[in-house]
Write a protein that holds these residues in place. Structure first.
Motif, PDB file in Angstrom:
ATOM      1  N   UNK A  81       9.288 -54.238 -21.267  1.00  0.00           N
ATOM      2  CA  UNK A  81      10.564 -54.064 -20.571  1.00  0.00           C
ATOM      3  C   UNK A  81      11.777 -54.030 -21.496  1.00  0.00           C
ATOM      4  N   UNK A  82      11.632 -53.358 -22.648  1.00  0.00           N
ATOM      5  CA  UNK A  82      12.744 -53.270 -23.597  1.00  0.00           C
ATOM      6  C   UNK A  82      13.912 -52.525 -22.970  1.00  0.00           C
ATOM      7  N   UNK A  83      15.077 -53.148 -22.982  1.00  0.00           N
ATOM      8  CA  UNK A  83      16.295 -52.558 -22.441  1.00  0.00           C
ATOM      9  C   UNK A  83      17.035 -51.799 -23.542  1.00  0.00           C
ATOM     10  N   UNK A  84      16.998 -52.346 -24.762  1.00  0.00           N
ATOM     11  CA  UNK A  84      17.665 -51.746 -25.916  1.00  0.00           C
ATOM     12  C   UNK A  84      16.665 -51.539 -27.037  1.00  0.00           C
ATOM     13  N   UNK A  85      16.961 -50.570 -27.914  1.00  0.00           N
ATOM     14  CA  UNK A  85      16.091 -50.287 -29.050  1.00  0.00           C
ATOM     15  C   UNK A  85      16.947 -50.104 -30.297  1.00  0.00           C
ATOM     16  N   UNK A  86      16.557 -50.767 -31.387  1.00  0.00           N
ATOM     17  CA  UNK A  86      17.222 -50.615 -32.682  1.00  0.00           C
ATOM     18  C   UNK A  86      16.151 -50.288 -33.724  1.00  0.00           C
ATOM     19  N   UNK A  87      16.494 -49.394 -34.654  1.00  0.00           N
ATOM     20  CA  UNK A  87      15.526 -48.982 -35.670  1.00  0.00           C
ATOM     21  C   UNK A  87      16.207 -48.860 -37.024  1.00  0.00           C
TER      22      UNK A  87
END
Length: 126
Positions: A81-87
Motif C-alpha cells: 500500500x505504498x502511497x509515495x515512492x522515492x528513488x
C-alpha cells in the motif's frame, strides 16, 4: 510492452512526489557506478520508522534490463500500500552487505571501485 508499461507507471509514481506514508524507497547497487546488479525496495510505514519490509532483486547483468523486475517491484508496492515512492538517481554503492558479505568497517574486496568513494556523490574521498 509490459516492461515499458511498468516503467512508465513507476516513473509516474516517482514524479507525483510525497503524498504520505507508507513511503517506498528504491535504490540501485552495483560493482561500479555504471552496472546495477541489485535493486532494493523498502517500505517506510510512518515517519521516523525503519524500512520494513525490504525486498531485494539481484542479477549477474544489469538489473535494470532484467525481465520482470519492474513488474515485481510494482507488485511489491501495491501489496504494501505504498502511497509515495522515492528513488535514488544513481547507483549508490556496492551490492554486497557490510558485516554480512565482508567485515564491518572495511571496503568490499569484490568491488574495488567503491573503496574510498562517497556513495552519494561518487567522489573519491580517500
Amino acid at each position: 510492452m509490459m516492461k515499458n508499461r511498468s516503467a512508465k507507471t513507476l516513473e509516474k509514481k516517482l514524479k507525483s512526489g510525497f503524498k504520505g506514508y507508507p513511503l517506498a524507497t528504491i535504490a540501485l547497487y552495483g560493482p561500479t557506478d555504471k552496472l546495477a546488479t541489485k535493486l532494493v525496495v523498502g517500505i517506510i510505514p510512518r515517519k521516523d520508522a525503519e524500512p520494513e519490509p525490504l525486498k531485494k532483486w539481484t542479477s549477474e547483468g544489469d538489473i535494470r534490463q532484467k525481465q520482470g523486475v519492474a513488474e515485481e517491484s510494482l507488485q511489491f508496492l501495491k501489496e504494501n500500500n505504498a502511497v509515495s515512492v522515492a528513488m535514488t538517481d544513481r547507483i549508490i554503492g556496492c551490492p554486497h552487505e557490510s558485516g554480512v558479505d565482508y567485515p564491518e568497517g572495511q571496503s568490499c574486496p569484490q568491488c574495488p571501485f567503491w573503496a574510498g568513494r562517497n556513495r552519494w556523490t561518487g567522489d573519491v574521498e580517500h
